[in-house]
Write an enzyme that holds these catalytic residues in place. Structure first.
Site, PDB file in Angstrom:
ATOM      1  N   THR A 106     -33.540-100.059   9.113  1.00 55.83           N
ATOM      2  CA  THR A 106     -33.081-100.735   7.893  1.00 55.83           C
ATOM      3  C   THR A 106     -34.225-100.976   6.914  1.00 55.83           C
ATOM      4  O   THR A 106     -34.030-100.930   5.696  1.00 55.83           O
ATOM      5  CB  THR A 106     -32.415-102.073   8.286  1.00 55.83           C
ATOM      6  OG1 THR A 106     -31.266-101.753   9.084  1.00 55.83           O
ATOM      7  CG2 THR A 106     -31.972-102.870   7.080  1.00 55.83           C
ATOM      8  N   SER A 155     -32.799 -96.976  14.659  1.00 59.51           N
ATOM      9  CA  SER A 155     -33.500 -97.143  15.944  1.00 59.51           C
ATOM     10  C   SER A 155     -32.728 -96.509  17.094  1.00 59.51           C
ATOM     11  O   SER A 155     -33.313 -95.892  17.983  1.00 59.51           O
ATOM     12  CB  SER A 155     -33.742 -98.622  16.226  1.00 59.51           C
ATOM     13  OG  SER A 155     -32.528 -99.341  16.221  1.00 59.51           O
ATOM     14  N   THR A 195     -33.805-102.407  13.816  1.00 60.40           N
ATOM     15  CA  THR A 195     -33.827-103.613  14.658  1.00 60.40           C
ATOM     16  C   THR A 195     -32.861-103.551  15.837  1.00 60.40           C
ATOM     17  O   THR A 195     -33.024-104.298  16.800  1.00 60.40           O
ATOM     18  CB  THR A 195     -33.498-104.859  13.815  1.00 60.40           C
ATOM     19  OG1 THR A 195     -32.236-104.653  13.185  1.00 60.40           O
ATOM     20  CG2 THR A 195     -34.572-105.132  12.790  1.00 60.40           C
ATOM     21  N   ASP A 196     -31.858-102.656  15.767  1.00 62.21           N
ATOM     22  CA  ASP A 196     -30.809-102.703  16.798  1.00 62.21           C
ATOM     23  C   ASP A 196     -31.354-102.518  18.212  1.00 62.21           C
ATOM     24  O   ASP A 196     -30.994-103.256  19.125  1.00 62.21           O
ATOM     25  CB  ASP A 196     -29.748-101.630  16.512  1.00 62.21           C
ATOM     26  CG  ASP A 196     -28.907-101.992  15.292  1.00 62.21           C
ATOM     27  OD1 ASP A 196     -28.901-103.181  14.909  1.00 62.21           O
ATOM     28  OD2 ASP A 196     -28.262-101.092  14.731  1.00 62.21           O
TER      29      ASP A 196
HETATM   30  N1  GLU Z   1     -29.945-101.458  11.944  1.00 61.23           N
HETATM   31  C1  GLU Z   1     -30.182-100.069  12.150  1.00 61.23           C
HETATM   32  C2  GLU Z   1     -31.230 -99.843  13.224  1.00 61.23           C
HETATM   33  O1  GLU Z   1     -31.469-100.628  14.070  1.00 61.23           O
HETATM   34  C3  GLU Z   1     -30.700 -99.381  10.951  1.00 61.23           C
HETATM   35  C4  GLU Z   1     -29.734 -98.614  10.229  1.00 61.23           C
HETATM   36  C5  GLU Z   1     -30.372 -97.357   9.680  1.00 61.23           C
HETATM   37  O2  GLU Z   1     -31.584 -97.323   9.513  1.00 61.23           O
HETATM   38  O3  GLU Z   1     -29.654 -96.418   9.470  1.00 61.23           O
HETATM   39  O4  GLU Z   1     -31.859 -98.864  13.259  1.00 61.23           O
END
Ligand code: GLU
Length: 366
Positions: A47, A84, A118-119
Site C-alpha cells: 500500500t 505483500s 502490511t497484510d
Molecule cells: N495491503 C496490501 C498488502 O499488504 C497492499 C495492497 C497492494 O499493494 O496492492 O500488500
C-alpha cells in the site's frame, strides 16, 4: 601589592580572548566532516507504493521524504512492486539472500529498510529476522493508507524507518517493524486491525521503542537468538519446504490435514484451541501425519500465550500404542509463536534438521 602585567603580555591576552590572534595560537581543531550513516532502501511494494494510476517506484518513495538528508545518505533499489501476499517464497529467499549479500560486501551500510505491504508483513519480517545474519538492522516499513489517500502516512513511516536503520542502537535486535511512530520486534508483532493505523501491536510483549521528533528511543530488548546468533544459513537453500497451517474449530475434519500431507507438506502447524485442543476428527488427521513422518507444531489460535513442550524426562507410558509413540516423535510445541510465525520457523527448522528434539530446541531458542 598588585602585580601589573607588562603591556605586551596584556595585548597578547586581549588578542587571545578576542579571538584575533593568529591561527597557530587559537584555531580550534577543524570539526571533522560529519559523515551521515548510509541506509539502503529495498522496495517490494504494498500500500505504501500503491498509488492510483501506477505504483510509486523505489526512487519516488526515496524522494518522498523531506529532510531525509539530515539523517542518512540513502541508496535504494526496486526488488519487487507487488502486494505483500503476492510475494512468493522464492522471492523471500531472494530478498534475504540479497540483504545478506549487501551486508557481506558493503561495510559502509549502517542499516537496510524494506518496504512491504502490511497484510503479510509480519511473516516477511519474521523471515528476515531469522535469516539475516549480521548485527546491522533490517527495518520493515509499510503504510495503511495509499499515496492517493488523504492522510497517507507512508512517507512519514519510511522516514522513521530510515532513522531507525541509521541508529546504532538498532543493531542486534533482529528485524524491526516501524509504522505509526512505533518500533516492534518482527518476532512479536502482529497486524491486529484490518484498517486502523495503530494495527501493528506486540500485544503483551509491548513495543521495543518509539520514533520521536528528537530521537529514536529503545526501552525494551529482545532476548531470543537473532542477527549473528541465528543459525539459518540460506546459502545452500534453493527452496523452502512446504508447511501448511490448519485451524482448529468446532467439529473440524481431519481430512484437511490428510490432504496437506498427501499434497507434499513436510510440516503442519496446527492452530490449536486454547493450550492444545483439537476438534472433530482432527486427531485422525494428526495420526496420519505422524505415520507419514510429517512434523506437527502446535501453536495457539488465541493470539497470545505459550504451548510448552512436554517434559522430556517423562518416559512414554508403557501402555502407549505404537501410533501414540509415533505421534510424540513428530510433535513439536510451538512455544509462543502465532501460527503463521510458527510456520515460518518450521520451514526454516526443516532446512536444518529432521530430528524432533532439534526442532523443539529451535522453537525454544527463537
Ligand atoms: N495491503 C496490501 C498488502 O499488504 C497492499 C495492497 C497492494 O499493494 O496492492 O500488500
Amino acid at each position: 601589592m598588585t602585580r601589573l602585567f607588562p603591556p605586551t603580555l596584556l595585548l597578547a591576552m586581549a588578542l587571545l580572548c578576542s579571538g584575533l590572534a593568529g591561527p597557530s595560537l587559537l584555531a580550534q581543531p577543524a570539526p571533522a566532516a560529519v559523515t551521515l550513516p548510509r541506509v539502503h532502501f529495498v522496495a517490494t511494494g504494498g500500500t505504501i507504493s500503491n498509488r492510483d494510476g501506477g505504483r510509486l517506484t523505489a526512487e519516488e518513495l526515496a524522494k518522498s521524504m523531506p529532510g531525509v538528508e539530515r539523517y542518512a545518505r540513502l541508496t535504494f533499489e526496486q526488488f519487487a512492486n507487488v502486494a505483500s501476499s503476492e510475494l512468493s517464497l522464492a522471492q523471500w529467499l531472494g530478498l534475504a539472500k540479497r540483504i545478506n549479500a549487501l551486508y557481506a560486501s558493503d561495510k559502509d551500510i549502517a542499516g537496510v529498510v524494506v518496504t512491504s505491504g502490511t497484510d503479510t508483513l509480519e511473516e516477511t519480517a519474521f523471515f528476515l529476522h531469522l535469516t539475516v545474519r549480521d548485527p546491522r538492522p533490517v527495518v520493515v516499513v509499510g503504510s495503511m493508507r495509499n499515496p492517493s489517500t488523504l492522510g497517507y502516512e507512508g512517507a512519514a513511516n519510511l522516514l522513521e524507518g530510515v532513522r531507525v536503520a541509521a541508529d546504532p542502537a538498532a543493531r542486534n535486535k533482529g528485524a524491526l517493524v516501524v509504522l505509526n511512530d512505533e518500533i516492534n520486534s518482527a518476532r512479536n508483532v502482529t497486524k491486529t486491525d484490518a484498517l486502523r493505523l495503530q494495527t501493528f501491536r506486540s500485544r503483551e510483549y509491548g513495543q521495543l521503542g518509539v520514533v520521536d521528533r528528537d530521537r529514536v528511543v529503545f526501552f525494551n530488548q529482545i532476548t531470543q537468538r537473532t542477527n549473528e546468533r541465528t543459525e539459518f544459513d540460506l546459502a545452500n537453500v534453493a527452496e523452502l519446504p512446504r508447511v501448511d497451517v490448519i485451524m482448529v474449530y468446532q467439529g473440524a475434519s481431519g481430512d484437511l490435514i490428510k490432504a496437506a500431507v498427501d499434497n507434499g507438506a513436510k510440516g503442519i502447524v496446527i492452530a490449536v484451541a486454547g493450550a492444545g485442543a483439537t476438534s472433530g476428527t482432527q486427531q485422525e488427521g494428526l495420526a496420519y501425519a505422524a505415520e507419514k513422518g510429517v512434523f506437527v507444531v502446535s501453536s495457539t489460535r488465541t493470539g497470545s500465550g505459550r504451548i510448552a513442550p512436554p517434559r522430556s524426562d517423562l518416559p512414554v507410558a508403557a501402555q502407549a500404542t505404537e501410533a501414540q509413540r509415533r505421534r510424540r516423535m513428530f510433535s513439536v510445541a510451538g512455544e509462543d509463536h502465532t501460527p503463521v510465525k510458527a510456520r515460518v520457523l518450521l520451514m526454516l527448522a526443516l532446512t536444518r534438521s529432521s530430528d524432533r528434539a532439534e526442532i523443539q530446541r529451535i522453537f525454544s531458542e527463537y
